[in-house]
Design an enzyme around this catalytic site. Structure first.
Site, PDB file in Angstrom:
ATOM      1  N   CYS A  86      -6.861 -19.860   6.306  1.00  0.00           N
ATOM      2  CA  CYS A  86      -7.929 -18.855   6.400  1.00  0.00           C
ATOM      3  C   CYS A  86      -7.365 -17.444   6.307  1.00  0.00           C
ATOM      4  O   CYS A  86      -6.190 -17.200   6.510  1.00  0.00           O
ATOM      5  CB  CYS A  86      -8.742 -18.990   7.680  1.00  0.00           C
ATOM      6  SG  CYS A  86      -9.485 -20.595   7.952  1.00  0.00           S
ATOM      7  N   ARG A 125      -2.711 -18.298   1.448  1.00  0.00           N
ATOM      8  CA  ARG A 125      -2.934 -19.015   2.700  1.00  0.00           C
ATOM      9  C   ARG A 125      -3.796 -20.259   2.506  1.00  0.00           C
ATOM     10  O   ARG A 125      -3.844 -21.126   3.375  1.00  0.00           O
ATOM     11  CB  ARG A 125      -3.608 -18.079   3.725  1.00  0.00           C
ATOM     12  CG  ARG A 125      -2.754 -16.881   4.099  1.00  0.00           C
ATOM     13  CD  ARG A 125      -3.535 -15.893   4.935  1.00  0.00           C
ATOM     14  NE  ARG A 125      -3.845 -16.414   6.254  1.00  0.00           N
ATOM     15  CZ  ARG A 125      -3.065 -16.315   7.308  1.00  0.00           C
ATOM     16  NH1 ARG A 125      -1.881 -15.722   7.192  1.00  0.00           N
ATOM     17  NH2 ARG A 125      -3.427 -16.789   8.475  1.00  0.00           N
ATOM     18  N   TRP A 154     -10.560 -22.114   5.328  1.00  0.00           N
ATOM     19  CA  TRP A 154      -9.976 -23.438   5.134  1.00  0.00           C
ATOM     20  C   TRP A 154     -10.701 -24.332   6.124  1.00  0.00           C
ATOM     21  O   TRP A 154     -10.542 -24.216   7.332  1.00  0.00           O
ATOM     22  CB  TRP A 154      -8.480 -23.384   5.411  1.00  0.00           C
ATOM     23  CG  TRP A 154      -7.745 -24.700   5.364  1.00  0.00           C
ATOM     24  CD1 TRP A 154      -7.845 -25.737   6.232  1.00  0.00           C
ATOM     25  CD2 TRP A 154      -6.754 -25.086   4.410  1.00  0.00           C
ATOM     26  NE1 TRP A 154      -6.989 -26.751   5.882  1.00  0.00           N
ATOM     27  CE2 TRP A 154      -6.307 -26.386   4.774  1.00  0.00           C
ATOM     28  CE3 TRP A 154      -6.197 -24.463   3.285  1.00  0.00           C
ATOM     29  CZ2 TRP A 154      -5.323 -27.060   4.043  1.00  0.00           C
ATOM     30  CZ3 TRP A 154      -5.223 -25.145   2.576  1.00  0.00           C
ATOM     31  CH2 TRP A 154      -4.791 -26.429   2.941  1.00  0.00           C
ATOM     32  N   ASN A 162     -10.539 -17.013  12.515  1.00  0.00           N
ATOM     33  CA  ASN A 162      -9.459 -17.936  12.178  1.00  0.00           C
ATOM     34  C   ASN A 162      -9.053 -18.659  13.450  1.00  0.00           C
ATOM     35  O   ASN A 162      -8.968 -18.033  14.510  1.00  0.00           O
ATOM     36  CB  ASN A 162      -8.236 -17.198  11.629  1.00  0.00           C
ATOM     37  CG  ASN A 162      -8.474 -16.634  10.255  1.00  0.00           C
ATOM     38  OD1 ASN A 162      -9.504 -16.881   9.633  1.00  0.00           O
ATOM     39  ND2 ASN A 162      -7.522 -15.858   9.765  1.00  0.00           N
ATOM     40  N   GLY A 163      -8.764 -19.955  13.357  1.00  0.00           N
ATOM     41  CA  GLY A 163      -8.342 -20.703  14.524  1.00  0.00           C
ATOM     42  C   GLY A 163      -9.300 -21.844  14.820  1.00  0.00           C
ATOM     43  O   GLY A 163     -10.104 -22.246  13.982  1.00  0.00           O
ATOM     44  N   GLU A 185      15.810 -37.408   4.848  1.00  0.00           N
ATOM     45  CA  GLU A 185      15.111 -36.166   4.524  1.00  0.00           C
ATOM     46  C   GLU A 185      16.089 -35.030   4.277  1.00  0.00           C
ATOM     47  O   GLU A 185      15.885 -34.201   3.380  1.00  0.00           O
ATOM     48  CB  GLU A 185      14.133 -35.812   5.648  1.00  0.00           C
ATOM     49  CG  GLU A 185      13.373 -34.506   5.462  1.00  0.00           C
ATOM     50  CD  GLU A 185      12.475 -34.481   4.235  1.00  0.00           C
ATOM     51  OE1 GLU A 185      11.989 -33.386   3.908  1.00  0.00           O
ATOM     52  OE2 GLU A 185      12.261 -35.545   3.611  1.00  0.00           O
ATOM     53  N   LYS A 205      16.240 -32.932   0.779  1.00  0.00           N
ATOM     54  CA  LYS A 205      16.062 -31.477   0.701  1.00  0.00           C
ATOM     55  C   LYS A 205      17.216 -30.839  -0.064  1.00  0.00           C
ATOM     56  O   LYS A 205      17.020 -29.951  -0.900  1.00  0.00           O
ATOM     57  CB  LYS A 205      15.977 -30.874   2.112  1.00  0.00           C
ATOM     58  CG  LYS A 205      14.637 -31.047   2.770  1.00  0.00           C
ATOM     59  CD  LYS A 205      13.552 -30.247   2.059  1.00  0.00           C
ATOM     60  CE  LYS A 205      12.228 -30.935   2.118  1.00  0.00           C
ATOM     61  NZ  LYS A 205      12.059 -32.173   1.402  1.00  0.00           N
ATOM     62  N   GLU A 226      16.978 -31.689  -3.810  1.00  0.00           N
ATOM     63  CA  GLU A 226      15.808 -31.095  -4.451  1.00  0.00           C
ATOM     64  C   GLU A 226      16.038 -29.648  -4.866  1.00  0.00           C
ATOM     65  O   GLU A 226      15.640 -29.243  -5.962  1.00  0.00           O
ATOM     66  CB  GLU A 226      14.607 -31.128  -3.487  1.00  0.00           C
ATOM     67  CG  GLU A 226      13.881 -32.443  -3.402  1.00  0.00           C
ATOM     68  CD  GLU A 226      12.693 -32.358  -2.469  1.00  0.00           C
ATOM     69  OE1 GLU A 226      11.609 -32.828  -2.862  1.00  0.00           O
ATOM     70  OE2 GLU A 226      12.835 -31.823  -1.353  1.00  0.00           O
ATOM     71  N   HIS A 277      29.495 -50.722   4.966  1.00  0.00           N
ATOM     72  CA  HIS A 277      29.039 -51.614   3.902  1.00  0.00           C
ATOM     73  C   HIS A 277      29.017 -50.910   2.546  1.00  0.00           C
ATOM     74  O   HIS A 277      28.242 -51.273   1.669  1.00  0.00           O
ATOM     75  CB  HIS A 277      27.651 -52.162   4.235  1.00  0.00           C
ATOM     76  CG  HIS A 277      27.629 -53.023   5.453  1.00  0.00           C
ATOM     77  ND1 HIS A 277      27.874 -54.382   5.414  1.00  0.00           N
ATOM     78  CD2 HIS A 277      27.434 -52.713   6.750  1.00  0.00           C
ATOM     79  CE1 HIS A 277      27.810 -54.877   6.632  1.00  0.00           C
ATOM     80  NE2 HIS A 277      27.540 -53.887   7.473  1.00  0.00           N
ATOM     81  N   LYS A 324       4.634 -29.767  -7.016  1.00  0.00           N
ATOM     82  CA  LYS A 324       4.216 -29.825  -5.621  1.00  0.00           C
ATOM     83  C   LYS A 324       3.363 -31.057  -5.346  1.00  0.00           C
ATOM     84  O   LYS A 324       3.508 -31.700  -4.318  1.00  0.00           O
ATOM     85  CB  LYS A 324       3.430 -28.551  -5.264  1.00  0.00           C
ATOM     86  CG  LYS A 324       3.070 -28.444  -3.792  1.00  0.00           C
ATOM     87  CD  LYS A 324       4.318 -28.334  -2.931  1.00  0.00           C
ATOM     88  CE  LYS A 324       4.004 -28.277  -1.461  1.00  0.00           C
ATOM     89  NZ  LYS A 324       5.215 -28.379  -0.644  1.00  0.00           N
TER      90      LYS A 324
END
Length: 608
Positions: A2, A27, A74, A98-99, A481, A485, A488, A504, A603
């Site tokens: 928002c 945003r 949003w 907002n919130g 992860e 990262k 990427e 192993h 994305k």
């Protein structure tokens, strides 16, 4: 999520507000609106979709005035629609917000008993009614806003104007950002600096609990009913830098946003008194939770790593079998689903084509599906039986960071909810676990403060060609992860392995030129993971370790040590991933790669 913009001054408010909202498009939003005071009354204009729709509507129905507020929404409460778009106007009072108002349902019931009729499904409209009610009792606008906010619980940044007050606007902040801009004979407000930067570089950042009145002469601020002074800061950012909040890249900004993202994702969903998750927020009926035979998690990429952590939590807390499948494998493998299955589809965008196909296959075979996604009303939630939305806001960097930790928080909530419904998690343990989760953002801020040190560690590895990441238990998904990262955005080849698998195969790669990152906090797997660290050092490998504060054993073995506080094992993944995100970021930045838009990546993967 928002965006708010407000203006009072000598200029026409409409073009200024539209321009400010465009600066906040990063945003994310699904509708937009304006409320302009024409000197006599408030004029309202709202539209679903992009700002261009609102702009076209304004051309057909021009709004004139020198006082106004604007908003990009949003959706959280209520679907995207014109009636749910902000501003909300009630009895000559216009509000943008907002919130999340946590007690909106209770307040709505109180107001309905007073014969109040609502025109939207939003929590924000309740604030409009509360302020309007207070004004009908004779209070001026500032006092009415103050009185209304005493009844509200939750997070908010609001801006308010009223028909009978054409010379000021009132704003307030608690848990959501709000900035005031000071110009020559004009005053502005906005959710972020970019909205104001074209008009002034003199900014006042409101603090928690601040209530402020904006006029053409400036701003008057109070907190807890007492006048306060906030420093005026001179902002020297370029417009592009302003959109990134002063950070060099969106990815770095998003890494540092994670404490707030976790707070937003948890807000209104945790009942610490009961040691439970608020049932209405989870998207799974209690009877479904109690009758489960299996939990089947499907996801791709980073979301699959979050799902792996979710599997651990669900099995440990709910004591139900759980499996994780890559969605791209599910769709062509003719999988078998049962009516007693709960399929959890994890997707940041909610549009990932392979995950969507897996959801459809599960539904066709009678399984119940829960979507964990960040985009309201996206394809995967629409195709599912229920949805649990993360509140990460838009993520601009292609390599996911804040959406990953938001997914972790959401999946841990699911595991707690299932455990409490199934009787495998008692109130005491549930309360302790949720308390640890609520405290996680403050620990995240401490870890992110290690950024300069992590950058110095990145200088030692950014020119390497290969790296190994090791972890056990809940540290294994984080090792995966961390490796993802790094590859990427820096294009360094990296492998994530379960630490128990080192002998192993991967141990053959370790020598003095091989940096090895080991996730080694003091958890249930500590002693065995420490043995892996010793094995790496015995082969002269370079150790970059994630360890618990005060751990001298790991400190003696590692060249670089990234420290975590002592917390419950269950919340460690949300903390241990942060140093790895920063390590990848700084390695890529030092190499000079395109951090926010790495080569060959998109994305949202909506095609095979």
């Amino acid at each position: 999520m928002c965006g708010i913009v407000g203006y009072i001054g000598p200029q026409s408010a409409t073009p200024l507000l539209l321009d400010g909202l465009r600066k906040l498009e990063y945003r994310g939003y699904d509708s937009a609106g304006l409320a302009i005071h024409d000197g006599k009354k408030i004029q309202l204009l709202r539209a679903v979709g992009k700002l261009a729709n609102l702009g076209e509507l304004e051309k057909k129905t021009p709004l004139s005035g020198r006082l106004g507020i604007g908003h990009t929404r949003w959706a959280t409460h209520g679907r995207p629609s014109e009636t749910n778009a902000h501003p909300h106007v009630v009895d000559g009072v216009a509000v943008v917000h907002n919130g999340i108002i946590e007690n909106h349902l209770a307040l709505r019931q109180v107001l309905e008993k007073e014969s109040v009729r609502f025109s939207s499904d939003t929590d924000t409209e309740i604030v409009s009614h509360l302020i309007a009610r207070s004004k009908r009792q004779g209070r001026p606008l500032l006092d009415a806003v103050r009185e209304a906010l005493t009844q509200v619980r939750g997070a908010y940044a609001i801006a308010v104007i009223a028909d009978d007050t054409p010379d000021r606007l009132v704003v307030a902040k608690s848990g959501s950002p709000l900035v005031v801009g000071l110009g020559q004979g004009e005053t502005l407000c906005g959710s972020d600096i970019p909205a104001l930067l074209a008009h002034t570089r003199r900014m006042v950042f409101l603090e928690e609990g601040d209530l402020a009145e904006l006029t053409t002469d400036g701003v008057r601020i109070e907190n807890d009913g007492k006048p306060v002074q906030r420093p005026v800061r001179q902002i020297d950012w370029s417009p592009v830098m302003a959109e990134r909040g002063g950070y060099k890249h969106f990815m770095l900004k998003e890494i540092h946003e994670q404490p707030r993202v976790i707070e937003d994702t948890l807000r209104g969903r945790v009942d610490l008194v009961a040691g439970d998750v608020v049932p209405d927020e989870i998207g799974i009926p209690p009877e479904t939770a109690r009758s489960l035979g299996r939990v089947y998690l499907v996801a791709c990429g980073t979301s699959a790593h979050a799902a792996l952590a979710g599997r651990y939590w669900i099995e440990q807390l709910a004591r139900v079998p759980a499996v994780v499948e890559l969605a791209s494998e599910v769709r062509y493998r003719e999988p078998v689903f049962f009516e007693s299955d709960l399929v959890i589809a994890v997707s940041q965008s909610g549009e990932t084509i392979d995950t969507l196909a897996a959801v459809k296959a599960a539904r066709e075979q009678g399984a119940k599906v829960l979507a964990v996604a960040n985009v309201l009303d996206s394809a995967i939630p629409r195709a599912s039986n229920g949805a649990l939305y993360t509140h990460a806001g838009p993520e601009i960097g292609v390599a996911s960071t804040k959406c990953f930790t938001a997914q972790l928080a959401a999946l841990l909530l699911v595991a707690v909810y299932l455990g409490r419904r199934r009787g495998t998690l008692d109130e005491t343990r549930g309360r302790a676990l949720l308390q640890a989760l609520v405290e996680t953002p403050q620990h995240m801020r401490r870890i992110l403060a290690q950024a300069p040190y992590i950058r110095s560690a990145a200088k030692q590895l950014y020119q390497t060609k290969d790296m190994l990441f090791l972890g056990r238990g809940l540290g294994f998904p984080i090792a995966l992860e961390g490796a993802l990262k790094l590859k990427e955005i820096s294009y360094i080849h990296a492998e994530g392995y379960a630490a128990g698998e080192m002998k192993h195969g991967p141990i053959a790669l370790i020598d003095a030129s091989m940096p090895v990152v080991v996730v080694c906090p003091r958890d249930a797997h500590y002693e065995k993971t420490l043995s892996n660290v010793q094995e790496v050092r015995a082969r002269e490998g370079q150790v970059f370790a994630i360890a618990t504060e005060g751990d001298d054993q790991v400190a003696d073995l590692a060249q670089y040590l990234f420290l975590l506080p002592q917390v419950r094992d269950e919340v460690l993944p949300l903390l241990s991933v942060l140093p790895l995100q920063l390590l990848a970021y700084y390695a890529a930045d030092l190499k000079g790669t395109d951090v926010d838009q790495p080569r060959n990546l998109a994305k949202t993967v909506t095609v095979e």
